[in-house]
Design an enzyme around this catalytic site. Structure first.
Site, short mmCIF file in Angstrom:
data_model
loop_
_atom_site.label_atom_id
_atom_site.label_comp_id
_atom_site.label_asym_id
_atom_site.label_seq_id
_atom_site.Cartn_x
_atom_site.Cartn_y
_atom_site.Cartn_z
N HIS A 49 -4.03 35.53 38.46
CA HIS A 49 -2.58 35.44 38.27
C HIS A 49 -2.15 36.04 36.93
CE1 HIS A 49 1.13 32.89 37.36
NE2 HIS A 49 1.45 33.57 38.46
N HIS A 91 6.81 38.54 33.28
CA HIS A 91 7.20 37.45 34.17
C HIS A 91 8.62 36.97 33.96
CE1 HIS A 91 7.64 33.18 35.33
NE2 HIS A 91 6.96 33.56 36.40
#
Length: 300
Positions: A49, A91
Site C-alpha cells: 500500500h 494520497h
C-alpha cells in the site's frame, strides 16, 4: 511510524536473492490472484500500500523500490492533479501531512494539491517527515512513478483519488498510462488495476477502456452488488466492514469481464487480522507492512 520487524530482514534477503536470479518474479501467470506465489507460496495476493509504506515514505519512489527489494510484485498508489494539469502521486488532497510545504509556502494554506503547480510540488521534501534518511525524496509525477514500477518489473494497483476535484482525470490518467506503455495487452491483462472510491469514476474508466481490470473501493450492500458487477471486476472493502458471507456473495457474481468477482481488502497490517480476512476468503490484502502479511498468510 512502524518499527520494522525482524521478519522484514529475512524478506529483504529473499527479495535480493530473487533479484540476483533475474529481477522481481512475476507471480501471477494469467492475471491477478490466478496462480500460486514463488517458491510454492500460496495465499492471497499481497499489495504494498503506497509502496512499502510502513518502512519508507508513502507514495515515493523509495517506497516502491523497498517493496521490490522485499520481493513484492504489486504496489498501490494514489493519483491527483496539480494546478497546471500534471498528474502526481500523493494520497491527501493537501500537501501538508507528507511534505514541507508549510515551510516553503507558509502563506498558501490549506496547501491543496490542486492549488500548486508541478514545478512547485517538485521542490518539496516528501521524505523528511518519515525519517532523516529519506530527506529530499520528492512527490513523483505519475509518469515518473510508472517508469519506476516498470523498471522494477512490478505491477500497479492505481487509485484515482477524489476525482470530483479533478474533472476529466480518468481520461488523463489513461492518456499517461498509454504514453508510458501501460495499456498494451500484457500490462492490461496482468499488470494493472484501476480503482476508486467513486463508482462514477470506475464506470468512466470501464467505459473508456473496457479491457482494463477495475475495482470499486467500498462495501456495497449485497443487494446492490449486481449493479457494480456491470462495470467492475472487484470490490475492495475496508477489512472491518466485511464478513465471510459478504465475500462469498461477491465471489458469486460475474464481473464486467465475465469472471468471478474478487475481493481485495485494506488496510491490514498485523498477522491476526491477515489470517482473519484470509479465512473469510479474500483474494488479496492491501497492506503498509507486506512482509508481516506474507509471513502470516503465505501470500505473494
Amino acid at each position: 511510524m512502524y518499527v520494522r520487524p525482524a521478519a522484514a530482514a529475512a524478506a529483504a534477503f529473499l527479495g535480493f536473492t530473487l533479484t540476483l536470479l533475474g529481477g522481481t518474479a512475476s507471480y501471477a501467470a494469467t492475471g491477478p490472484g490466478s496462480a500460486p506465489g514463488p517458491l510454492g507460496l500460496g495465499g492471497p495476493v499481497v499489495y504494498a500500500h503506497r509502496g512499502a509504506s510502513a518502512y519508507a515514505p508513502e507514495n515515493t519512489l523509495a517506497a516502491v523500490d523497498l517493496a521490490m527489494r522485499l520481493g513484492f510484485d504489486w504496489v498501490e498508489n494514489d493519483v491527483q492533479r496539480t494546478k497546471d494539469g500534471e498528474l502526481v502521486v500523493i494520497h491527501d488532497d493537501t500537501l501538508a501531512r507528507t511534505t514541507d510545504v508549510e515551510q516553503l509556502f507558509p502563506d498558501r494554506k490549506p496547501w491543496k494539491v490542486k492549488d500548486f503547480t508541478a514545478a512547485e510540488i517538485a521542490r518539496l521534501d516528501a521524505g523528511s517527515w518519515f525519517g532523516e534518511e529519506y530527506a529530499g525524496a520528492s512527490v513523483p509525477t505519475l509518469r515518473q512513478y510508472l517508469d519506476r514500477v516498470q523498471r522494477n518489473r512490478q505491477r500497479l494497483l492505481l487509485e484515482i483519488k477524489k476525482p470530483e476535484l479533478y474533472p476529466g482525470i480518468e481520461e488523463q490518467t489513461l492518456q499517461v498510462l498509454g504514453e508510458a506503455g501501460w495499456l498494451d495487452a500484457r500490462h492490461v491483462a496482468q499488470r494493472l488495476v484501476v480503482q476508486s472510491f467513486s463508482a462514477d469514476s470506475v464506470r468512466i474508466v470501464h467505459g473508456l477502456r473496457p479491457d482494463l481490470v477495475t475495482a470499486f473501493l467500498g462495501t456495497p450492500p449485497v443487494a446492490d452488488l449486481p449493479r457494480y458487477a456491470e462495470f467492475t471486476d472487484r470490490i475492495n472493502p475496508w477489512h472491518t466492514t466485511i464478513t465471510a458471507d459478504w465475500v462469498s456473495a461477491v465471489h458469486g457474481l460475474l464481473g464486467a469481464h465475465g469472471r468471478a468477482m474478487e475481493v481485495d481488502t485494506w488496510i491490514v497490517d498485523d498477522a491476526a487480522t491477515a489470517r482473519k480476512v484470509q479465512d473469510m476468503g479474500v483474494d488479496g490484502i492491501i497492506t503498509n507492512a507486506p512482509d508481516v502479511v506474507r509471513e502470516a498468510v503465505g501470500g505473494f
